[in-house]
Design an enzyme around this catalytic site. Structure first.
Site, PDB file in Angstrom:
ATOM      1  N   ARG A  66      11.299  16.247 -46.297  1.00 23.51           N
ATOM      2  CA  ARG A  66      11.594  15.168 -45.352  1.00 23.51           C
ATOM      3  C   ARG A  66      13.089  14.887 -45.214  1.00 23.51           C
ATOM      4  NH1 ARG A  66       7.068  11.933 -44.352  1.00 23.51           N
ATOM      5  NH2 ARG A  66       8.462  10.295 -43.653  1.00 23.51           N
ATOM      6  N   ASN A 112      13.483   4.082 -45.491  1.00 20.73           N
ATOM      7  CA  ASN A 112      13.306   5.192 -44.555  1.00 20.73           C
ATOM      8  C   ASN A 112      13.164   4.570 -43.173  1.00 20.73           C
ATOM      9  OD1 ASN A 112      12.470   7.456 -43.115  1.00 20.73           O
ATOM     10  ND2 ASN A 112      10.367   7.367 -43.877  1.00 20.73           N
ATOM     11  N   TRP A 160      17.909  12.040 -45.394  1.00 17.47           N
ATOM     12  CA  TRP A 160      18.340  12.809 -44.224  1.00 17.47           C
ATOM     13  C   TRP A 160      19.257  11.858 -43.471  1.00 17.47           C
ATOM     14  CZ3 TRP A 160      18.192  12.418 -38.891  1.00 17.47           C
ATOM     15  CH2 TRP A 160      18.408  13.600 -38.184  1.00 17.47           C
ATOM     16  N   CYS A 180      13.785  11.287 -44.490  1.00 18.33           N
ATOM     17  CA  CYS A 180      13.920  10.556 -45.734  1.00 18.33           C
ATOM     18  C   CYS A 180      12.538  10.433 -46.388  1.00 18.33           C
ATOM     19  CB  CYS A 180      14.494   9.157 -45.588  1.00 18.33           C
ATOM     20  SG  CYS A 180      16.132   9.144 -44.859  1.00 18.33           S
ATOM     21  N   LYS A 220      11.457  29.144 -33.607  1.00 17.93           N
ATOM     22  CA  LYS A 220      11.307  29.497 -35.028  1.00 17.93           C
ATOM     23  C   LYS A 220      12.555  30.215 -35.523  1.00 17.93           C
ATOM     24  CE  LYS A 220       8.906  27.531 -35.900  1.00 17.93           C
ATOM     25  NZ  LYS A 220       7.951  26.607 -35.405  1.00 17.93           N
TER      26      LYS A 220
HETATM   27  C1  F6R Z   1       9.631  23.145 -35.329  1.00 24.91           C
HETATM   28  C2  F6R Z   1       9.195  21.838 -35.735  1.00 24.91           C
HETATM   29  C3  F6R Z   1       9.543  20.669 -34.878  1.00 24.91           C
HETATM   30  C4  F6R Z   1       8.327  19.743 -34.727  1.00 24.91           C
HETATM   31  C5  F6R Z   1       8.699  18.483 -33.940  1.00 24.91           C
HETATM   32  C6  F6R Z   1       7.498  17.591 -33.716  1.00 24.91           C
HETATM   33  O1  F6R Z   1       9.258  24.120 -36.230  1.00 24.91           O
HETATM   34  O2  F6R Z   1       8.570  21.682 -36.737  1.00 24.91           O
HETATM   35  O3  F6R Z   1      10.000  21.076 -33.623  1.00 24.91           O
HETATM   36  O4  F6R Z   1       7.314  20.441 -34.083  1.00 24.91           O
HETATM   37  O5  F6R Z   1       9.673  17.772 -34.649  1.00 24.91           O
HETATM   38  O6  F6R Z   1       6.929  17.196 -34.929  1.00 24.91           O
HETATM   39  P1  F6R Z   1       5.462  16.629 -35.017  1.00 24.91           P
HETATM   40  O7  F6R Z   1       4.539  17.731 -34.616  1.00 24.91           O
HETATM   41  O8  F6R Z   1       5.313  16.266 -36.460  1.00 24.91           O
HETATM   42  O9  F6R Z   1       5.364  15.472 -34.093  1.00 24.91           O
END
Ligand code: F6R
Length: 612
Positions: free
Chosen positions: A27, A100, A74, A2, A489
């Site tokens: 987001r 949020n 979201w 969000c 990915k």
């Molecule tokens: C995959 C991806 C997610 C984030 C995960 C952790 O491409 O982006 O798996 O890596 O949600 O997010 P952060 O790094 O923001 O804590």
């Protein structure tokens, strides 16, 4: 998860909020809405779908008003539709809220309010908050500010909220706990958002709201109070963020732009920190606590998703170079496992957004057990950056594509520098080895640039396999986490089922999947397990699997066995993930694009996972 945007000032709020919502759409993108206030009352527009659908819906409608709040959602409570979209109104429709986060005790509060005659128009937890605030205001005959404060003392959960009042359009009330909120300070105007990206084109002076802080905003000024109603001083910071960094700059997608930015972003991660010629390697942010790392009995790495994969790469080189035992934990599991943290343990928390709820909660748990937290974070001023005792920013710049690319490589670069510093200080590597590592790390941006020349070849392979239903990714040693990252990915943006495995594990199960339909991606660069991985490739070929191999430049053997080959520049084993991941990012991007998927905003995902 969000995105929230709000404005109060002299300009038309709608345009600023709509543009801000587009910037925050990474987001959450299942529905959006805007509420505007002026002397004629409140106007509310909400629409399921993208922000563009809201824009279309509001064309020709009355969008005047110089105070407003907006939200891109979201879904957590209630399916994505018009009625569940934010903003939500109070019972008498004079107040509106954007939220949020997650309100954990919403259902008991809702029941109490229903008993008092409140009627709800949505299935959300957020709507309960505004009814609750209204109820408190009516019962206590108090100001809106006081009603918000009293409500927040009773609310359990995470929130960033902004409230608007039709009877007082020169007022916004905002508060946060656990979800981010930034206030941009202009001249007689204020901009609020979940991150700074909607704000920077208007002002670079910002205040990051802290947990349990309430902001009372009028054109005449900003007042901050804590949850006990005690006034605090706003700390205004100047942020260094260019507009170019948050625009596509001629690329079709943010993801492709971010893949291509990696020579620069890895360079930025090292800028001012590493100079191989003079043997200089310093991470200012961790200097004060370096001895804790050097003398650590054990390092526990906490992260989620792609950041967890970066942590796995770090496990290999921290153990290899520093001889310190490392455990890499999914933050979500760690926090519910009654984990053992001993004196002498050090925590490294990795996060791109710095807002991931599971990682934040795991950090809090580790802190409560006395651990020292080293943060490796991208988003400056984020919750994880602020809650860590000490840390190093990765300086990758804003990552807007939901699938993480440049953050992964910058995380690995920073973690490798930490390992080099610790190993050198600990004496677990020789002076010569240390200098070799510095020189090699410094050349990585050039090597990544070279790996990016695989673009066309990756696209051609994507054409061939875009309709595959499954993919297997296999690697050994340092390339095992790369296999996991390649598979993640692909699945998140193309919706093709993909699994990553250590190559040697294939024979213990996944080999059953292999037939002439199954593409298998081997990350088979020339390293210590090269001969072993060749045997694994042969095992796949013997079962008619289709092999796509990432190999080191000049490899003459694997190209005679594999069906498709992508050659990456030579580097040392420990740094190979920085290079070998590049063709995997390109392959996923092109497969998803050819399948017509929304690469930057894949279904069901959001960039910043601020819910459990
Ligand atoms: C995959 C991806 C997610 C984030 C995960 C952790 O491409 O982006 O798996 O890596 O949600 O997010 P952060 O790094 O923001 O804590």
């Amino acid at each position: 998860m969000c995105g929230i945007v709000a404005y109060l000032g002299e300009r038309q709020a709608f345009d600023i909020i709509l543009k801000g919502l587009k910037r925050l759409e990474y987001r959450g993108y299942d529905s959006s809405g805007i509420a505007l206030a002026d002397q004629n009352g409140l106007k509310l527009y909400k629409k399921q779908g993208k922000v563009a659908d809201l824009e279309h819906f509001t064309t020709g409608k009355n969008i005047s008003g110089s105070t407003g709040i907006g939200h891109t959602r979201w879904a957590t409570h209630g399916e994505p539709n018009d009625k569940n979209a934010h903003p939500h109104l109070s019972q008498d429709e004079s107040l509106a809220i954007i939220h949020n986060g997650i309100i954990e005790n919403y259902s008991s509060l809702k029941q109490e309010l229903i008993n008092k005659g409140h009627m709800f128009r949505s299935d959300t937890d957020s709507e309960v908050v505004i009814h609750f605030i209204e109820d408190i205001r009516n019962n206590n005959a108090c100001s809106l500010e006081e009603a918000v404060r009293l409500a927040l003392t009773k609310i359990v959960g995470a929130y960033a909220i902004v409230v608007i009042d039709q009877n007082d359009p020169n007022l916004l009330i905002a508060a946060r706990k656990g979800s981010p909120l930034v206030i941009g300070v202009g001249k007689d105007e204020y901009f609020l958002a979940s991150d700074a990206t909607p704000i920077i084109e208007y002002t670079n002076e910002v205040v990051y709201l802290n947990d349990y802080e309430i902001a009372i905003i009028r054109k005449e000024g900003l007042i901050l109070k804590n949850i006990e109603a005690v006034q605090t001083n706003p700390y205004i910071q100047t942020i260094d963020l260019e507009l170019d960094a948050i625009e596509k700059g001629g690329y079709d997608h943010f993801m492709l732009k971010e893949i291509y930015e990696q020579p620069k972003s890895i360079g930025d991660a090292m800028r001012g920190r590493l100079n191989a010629a003079s043997g200089h390697l310093v991470l200012g942010g961790i200097r004060d606590y370096l001895n804790r790392l050097v003398s650590a009995d054990r390092i526990v790495i906490l992260a989620c998703g792609t950041s967890w994969h970066a942590g796995l790469v770090a496990e290999y080189f921290l153990e290899d170079l520093c001889r310190i035992p490392v455990e890499v934990e999914y933050a979500s599991e760690f926090r519910y496992r009654n984990p053992i943290i001993r004196e002498g343990d050090v925590i490294i928390a990795i996060s791109q957004s710095g807002e991931t709820a599971d990682t934040l909660a795991a950090i809090e748990l580790a802190k409560s057990k006395g651990a020292i937290i080293f943060g490796v974070v991208n988003a400056v001023g984020s919750s994880i950056a602020r809650t860590s005792h000490v840390g190093a920013y990765i300086h990758a710049g804003p990552e807007i594509g939901v699938a993480s690319t440049k953050a992964f490589t910058a995380q690995v670069a920073v973690l490798s520098m930490i390992a080099m510093i610790v190993a050198y200080k600990k004496g677990t590597i020789t002076e010569t080895k240390y200098h070799e590592l510095l020189v090699e790390l410094e050349t990585i941006p050039k090597k990544v640039e070279k790996a990016l020349q695989l673009d066309k070849k990756s696209k051609a392979i994507a054409e061939r396999f875009k309709d595959a239903r499954n993919f297997l990714y296999l690697g050994r040693g340092y390339n095992f986490p790369v296999a996991l990252e390649g598979a993640l990915k692909l699945k998140e943006i193309s919706y093709i089922h993909a699994e990553g495995y250590p190559a040697a594990e294939m024979k213990h199960g996944p080999i059953a999947l292999i037939d002439e339909e199954m593409p298998v991606v081997f990350i088979a660069t020339r390293d210590g397990s090269y001969d072993k991985i060749i045997s694994n490739i042969q095992e796949v070929k013997a079962r008619k699997g289709k092999v796509i191999a990432i190999v080191t430049e000049g490899d003459v053997l694997i190209p005679t066995i594999a069906d498709y080959v992508l050659e990456v520049p030579v580097t040392i084993d420990a740094l190979m993930p920085l290079v070998s991941v590049i063709p995997l990012q390109l392959l996923s991007y092109y497969i998803a694009n050819l399948r017509g998927c929304n690469v930057d905003q894949p279904r069901n995902l959001a960039k910043s996972v601020t819910v459990e």
